[in-house]
Design an enzyme around this catalytic site. Structure first.
Site, PDB file in Angstrom:
ATOM      1  N   HIS A  13       0.485  -1.187  -0.156  1.00  0.00           N
ATOM      2  CA  HIS A  13      -0.346   0.151   0.001  1.00  0.00           C
ATOM      3  C   HIS A  13       0.730   1.077   0.274  1.00  0.00           C
ATOM      4  O   HIS A  13       2.245   1.438  -0.173  1.00  0.00           O
ATOM      5  CB  HIS A  13      -0.795  -0.321   0.925  1.00  0.00           C
ATOM      6  CG  HIS A  13      -0.212   0.135   2.219  1.00  0.00           C
ATOM      7  ND1 HIS A  13       0.371   1.001   3.721  1.00  0.00           N
ATOM      8  CD2 HIS A  13       0.395  -1.190   2.787  1.00  0.00           C
ATOM      9  CE1 HIS A  13       1.187   0.756   4.460  1.00  0.00           C
ATOM     10  NE2 HIS A  13       1.018  -1.101   4.355  1.00  0.00           N
ATOM     11  N   GLY A  14       0.756   2.591   0.058  1.00  0.00           N
ATOM     12  CA  GLY A  14       0.974   3.959  -0.273  1.00  0.00           C
ATOM     13  C   GLY A  14       2.438   3.631   1.014  1.00  0.00           C
ATOM     14  O   GLY A  14       3.326   3.348   0.607  1.00  0.00           O
TER      15      GLY A  14
END
Length: 157
Positions: A13-14
């Site tokens: 994810h980010g």
């Protein structure tokens, strides 16, 4: 060379794709999880989340241990991401060169008996596994992003 091993139920994810990968200079992500390695939908999703210029390998925990022990991963600046404390424990037991683990996030659990931090709920079983790893000299620290201060799990157990 293993740059970092992280427990994070969200996998890629980010924070992982942007902050951690660049901060540690990783050029290969190894997602080690039995269920994910058999789930074509999750594999496709992870491929889409992979940072540009970074190789992505998705294997079961056992296949990951085999690959690490064989030396096939040695040429890479490797970032290992596992979904759970159990996965981290199995990997650390099967590949003895893991000396530190970043605990980024755990899935909320019905059998959660304690929260080590806001993002790290653990069960009694997780606590036992973490204690065993710490007793074997493996550093386990909680940090969401590279700039955060490390919280040593051994002080929280």
């Amino acid at each position: 060379m293993i740059k970092l091993m992280r427990i994070d139920y969200r996998l890629i994810h980010g924070q992982v794709a942007m902050a951690w990968t660049s901060a540690i200079g990783a050029n290969c992500l190894l997602v080690a999880n039995d269920a994910v390695s058999k789930d074509s939908m999750r594999i496709t999703t992870l491929k889409l989340a992979r940072p540009a210029g970074c190789k992505l390998v998705i294997k079961s925990v056992e296949d990951s241990i085999t690959a690490l022990n064989s030396g096939v991963t040695d040429p890479y600046n490797l970032f290992i991401i596992v979904e759970s404390v159990e996965d981290a424990y199995r990997l650390a037991k099967g590949y003895r060169n893991i000396r530190s683990i970043n605990f980024g996030g755990a899935k909320p659990q019905k059998d959660c008996t304690r929260k080590l931090s806001v993002t790290t709920p653990v069960s009694e079983r997780d606590m036992q596994l973490l204690k065993e790893l710490v007793n074997e000299g493996i550093e386990i620290e909680i940090r969401q992003v590279p700039g955060d201060e490390k919280i040593n799990v051994s002080k929280l157990l």
